[in-house]
Design a protein around this motif. Structure first.
Motif, mmCIF file in Angstrom:
data_model
loop_
_atom_site.group_PDB
_atom_site.id
_atom_site.type_symbol
_atom_site.label_atom_id
_atom_site.label_comp_id
_atom_site.label_asym_id
_atom_site.label_seq_id
_atom_site.Cartn_x
_atom_site.Cartn_y
_atom_site.Cartn_z
ATOM 1 N N HIS A 47 34.393 45.522 26.633
ATOM 2 C CA HIS A 47 34.750 45.627 28.049
ATOM 3 C C HIS A 47 33.799 44.860 28.958
ATOM 4 O O HIS A 47 34.025 44.816 30.174
ATOM 5 C CB HIS A 47 34.799 47.093 28.469
ATOM 6 C CG HIS A 47 35.775 47.911 27.688
ATOM 7 N ND1 HIS A 47 37.106 47.572 27.576
ATOM 8 C CD2 HIS A 47 35.619 49.049 26.956
ATOM 9 C CE1 HIS A 47 37.729 48.466 26.821
ATOM 10 N NE2 HIS A 47 36.849 49.361 26.429
ATOM 11 N N LEU A 89 32.934 45.290 32.955
ATOM 12 C CA LEU A 89 33.748 46.429 33.382
ATOM 13 C C LEU A 89 33.254 47.713 32.740
ATOM 14 O O LEU A 89 33.206 48.760 33.395
ATOM 15 C CB LEU A 89 35.220 46.190 33.039
ATOM 16 C CG LEU A 89 36.185 47.328 33.398
ATOM 17 C CD1 LEU A 89 36.172 47.605 34.903
ATOM 18 C CD2 LEU A 89 37.596 47.013 32.921
ATOM 19 N N ARG A 106 41.648 42.453 37.727
ATOM 20 C CA ARG A 106 41.571 41.101 37.213
ATOM 21 C C ARG A 106 40.138 40.764 36.839
ATOM 22 O O ARG A 106 39.201 41.050 37.589
ATOM 23 C CB ARG A 106 42.046 40.069 38.245
ATOM 24 C CG ARG A 106 43.526 40.015 38.508
ATOM 25 C CD ARG A 106 44.403 39.857 37.290
ATOM 26 N NE ARG A 106 44.052 38.750 36.417
ATOM 27 C CZ ARG A 106 44.566 37.528 36.501
ATOM 28 N NH1 ARG A 106 45.441 37.234 37.457
ATOM 29 N NH2 ARG A 106 44.234 36.608 35.634
ATOM 30 N N SER A 107 39.992 40.165 35.686
ATOM 31 C CA SER A 107 38.721 39.574 35.286
ATOM 32 C C SER A 107 38.646 38.198 35.927
ATOM 33 O O SER A 107 39.482 37.334 35.647
ATOM 34 C CB SER A 107 38.644 39.464 33.763
ATOM 35 O OG SER A 107 37.471 38.790 33.370
ATOM 36 N N THR A 141 34.695 35.039 32.704
ATOM 37 C CA THR A 141 34.401 35.551 31.374
ATOM 38 C C THR A 141 33.255 34.772 30.762
ATOM 39 O O THR A 141 33.031 33.596 31.085
ATOM 40 C CB THR A 141 35.629 35.441 30.436
ATOM 41 O OG1 THR A 141 36.018 34.074 30.344
ATOM 42 C CG2 THR A 141 36.775 36.286 30.947
ATOM 43 N N PRO A 166 34.569 40.022 29.700
ATOM 44 C CA PRO A 166 34.577 39.940 31.165
ATOM 45 C C PRO A 166 33.158 39.936 31.730
ATOM 46 O O PRO A 166 32.353 40.804 31.406
ATOM 47 C CB PRO A 166 35.324 41.214 31.591
ATOM 48 C CG PRO A 166 36.138 41.593 30.399
ATOM 49 C CD PRO A 166 35.330 41.189 29.203
ATOM 50 N N SER A 167 32.868 38.946 32.553
ATOM 51 C CA SER A 167 31.560 38.882 33.203
ATOM 52 C C SER A 167 31.651 39.172 34.700
ATOM 53 O O SER A 167 30.646 39.425 35.349
ATOM 54 C CB SER A 167 30.907 37.523 32.972
ATOM 55 O OG SER A 167 31.749 36.480 33.440
ATOM 56 N N GLU A 168 32.872 39.102 35.237
ATOM 57 C CA GLU A 168 33.150 39.573 36.596
ATOM 58 C C GLU A 168 34.516 40.240 36.583
ATOM 59 O O GLU A 168 35.432 39.769 35.901
ATOM 60 C CB GLU A 168 33.158 38.429 37.616
ATOM 61 C CG GLU A 168 31.786 37.902 37.945
ATOM 62 C CD GLU A 168 31.812 36.921 39.115
ATOM 63 O OE1 GLU A 168 30.734 36.720 39.700
ATOM 64 O OE2 GLU A 168 32.881 36.363 39.421
ATOM 65 N N PHE A 169 34.628 41.323 37.338
ATOM 66 C CA PHE A 169 35.897 42.056 37.354
ATOM 67 C C PHE A 169 36.068 42.694 38.724
ATOM 68 O O PHE A 169 35.116 43.231 39.308
ATOM 69 C CB PHE A 169 35.898 43.143 36.279
ATOM 70 C CG PHE A 169 37.275 43.639 35.909
ATOM 71 C CD1 PHE A 169 37.936 43.145 34.793
ATOM 72 C CD2 PHE A 169 37.927 44.604 36.677
ATOM 73 C CE1 PHE A 169 39.213 43.587 34.442
ATOM 74 C CE2 PHE A 169 39.193 45.049 36.359
ATOM 75 C CZ PHE A 169 39.842 44.539 35.227
ATOM 76 N N SER A 202 29.813 42.543 38.280
ATOM 77 C CA SER A 202 29.533 41.192 37.820
ATOM 78 C C SER A 202 28.191 41.098 37.116
ATOM 79 O O SER A 202 27.221 41.763 37.498
ATOM 80 C CB SER A 202 29.539 40.230 39.017
ATOM 81 O OG SER A 202 29.124 38.933 38.650
ATOM 82 N N ARG A 256 42.208 47.324 32.165
ATOM 83 C CA ARG A 256 42.283 46.262 31.156
ATOM 84 C C ARG A 256 43.732 45.856 30.909
ATOM 85 O O ARG A 256 44.035 44.670 30.732
ATOM 86 C CB ARG A 256 41.640 46.715 29.838
ATOM 87 C CG ARG A 256 40.134 46.939 29.856
ATOM 88 C CD ARG A 256 39.327 45.732 30.316
ATOM 89 N NE ARG A 256 39.586 44.493 29.606
ATOM 90 C CZ ARG A 256 38.916 44.085 28.515
ATOM 91 N NH1 ARG A 256 37.965 44.860 27.998
ATOM 92 N NH2 ARG A 256 39.171 42.924 27.958
ATOM 93 N N ASP A 266 44.828 43.646 33.722
ATOM 94 C CA ASP A 266 44.257 42.308 33.605
ATOM 95 C C ASP A 266 45.089 41.447 32.653
ATOM 96 O O ASP A 266 45.368 40.273 32.925
ATOM 97 C CB ASP A 266 42.811 42.418 33.112
ATOM 98 C CG ASP A 266 42.066 41.096 33.138
ATOM 99 O OD1 ASP A 266 42.465 40.200 33.904
ATOM 100 O OD2 ASP A 266 41.081 40.954 32.394
#
Length: 380
Positions: A195, A198, A224-225, A228, A235-238, A255, A366, A369
């Motif tokens: 995840h 997130l 939304r992601s 990545t 995911p590195s930002e969501f 993030s 998720r 997304d």
């Protein structure tokens, strides 16, 4: 004879476990009895390093403290079979938690589990049911749930004149990872932490949204992601949106790529409450929040936006003291274990139910997304 000390076993030697080592030490009703790692030398090193800063002690019947040393083990199974352990703190990666939570329950050990508790909600449900079947307690390790700030802040939300009716919840939790993060940190590993941000950061945003709305579940979510990490597309930002049946909405952003922020804003129809350290309090002997009731006054050519702010605080150290939130978490859970009640919770909702609700919301986000941000419905 009623026990007065809860004996803890640590599964895993993750960095966050060091903070909880001290929390156990400061709790007054707990002691670390054993630490297990797949590499016994890592367990030994963990015990050595933590003991240098915070020597573990055990209290006798006269409340006198005696230095003790936890046992280092190279096997999780060996720790769970120990008669010298009452409860376990599981800091293993998310992908491994289901197996070891269920194993701990079957061994009769109470469980605090790091978050997110599972890869998906069905796993979390199975883990929690295993604990209930075994008659042991389960809680996820969200420390701010146990802060003295939340009950007092709830009073601010109940002020009809200065806050009014809750309308909107907005949270932001981020930090900017360094260049080595993707190569060496498990939070960038899709197999261990699927995840990404997130699960690591958004879990807290979801939890604050649930808390603010009295733990009601949203009726629908959209997520939304927005970025990545390359390895496995973690995911590195969501960004997410939650919609509740009482016309309350919530939004959040988390993030690994933005400057450190931990902001929460709870907006009513009369005013709003703001915190800029809702997860990890700023270093201080108090935790704080502000109630804002700004107003716009218009008189012909004069337009004045008036600032009206009131600061509030409760006495509570940010970290590592007897009144800090992580120490309260350990103390509360240990008290529950020692009293054999297993119902410790932040508020009136069972701690395991709160963890499962948070996981279900994460799952729905998720799914959204995957569906390009389409709204996904949840069961009430």
């Amino acid at each position: 004879m009623t026990k007065s000390i809860c004996r803890w076993g640590f599964l895993g030697a993750a960095q966050i476990a060091r903070k909880n080592w001290k929390a156990v030490r400061m709790s007054g009703n707990s002691v670390v009895a054993a630490v297990a790692s797949r590499d016994i030398e890592r367990a030994e090193s963990f015990i050595h390093d933590c003991s240098m800063e915070c020597p573990p002690v055990i209290f006798n019947s006269d409340e006198e403290a005696t230095l003790t040393r936890p046992v280092a083990l190279g096997s999780y199974e060996e720790l769970l079979q120990s008669d010298d352990v009452d409860a376990v703190y599981i800091a293993l990666p998310t992908a491994l938690r289901k197996k070891w939570v269920i194993a701990a329950a079957e061994a009769g050990k109470h469980v605090i589990c790091e978050k997110p508790v599972a890869v998906h909600g069905d796993d979390a449900d199975e883990m929690i049911q295993a604990c209930r079947d075994a008659g042991v307690g389960f809680m996820d390790g969200v420390m701010f749930d146990h802060s003295a700030r939340l009950p007092e802040m709830r009073h601010s939300m109940q002020d009809e004149h200065r806050f009014g009716k809750l309308r909107r919840i907005q949270t932001h939790f981020s930090f900017c990872a360094d260049d080595s993060f993707q190569q060496s940190n498990i939070r960038a590993n899709a197999e261990l932490e699927p995840h990404g941000c997130l699960g690591d950061l958004g879990w807290y945003c979801i939890r604050m949204s649930l808390w603010a709305n009295q733990f009601q579940m949203p009726i629908a979510v959209s997520g939304r992601s927005t970025a990545t990490l390359d390895e496995g597309k973690v995911p590195s930002e969501f960004q997410g949106e939650l919609r509740f049946e009482n016309d309350v909405t919530a939004g959040f952003f988390c993030s690994f790529l933005c400057a450190s922020q931990q902001n929460a804003t709870l907006t009513g129809d009369r005013g709003y409450i703001a915190m800029d350290d809702f997860v990890l309090p700023f270093v201080d002997a108090e935790v704080k929040w502000q109630v804002q009731t700004h107003d716009l006054q218009i008189d012909n050519c004069r337009w004045n936006f008036g600032r009206h702010s009131t600061s509030h605080a409760v006495k509570e150290h940010a970290s590592g003291e007897v009144d800090s939130q992580e120490v309260r978490m350990i103390r509360n859970f240990a008290t529950d274990v020692l009293q054999n009640s297993h119902h410790i919770a932040p508020g009136s909702v069972h701690a395991a139910d709160i963890a499962l609700k948070t996981q279900r919301v994460l799952d729905a986000l998720r799914r959204s997304d995957i569906e390009f941000g389409n709204w996904v419905s949840l069961d009430a």
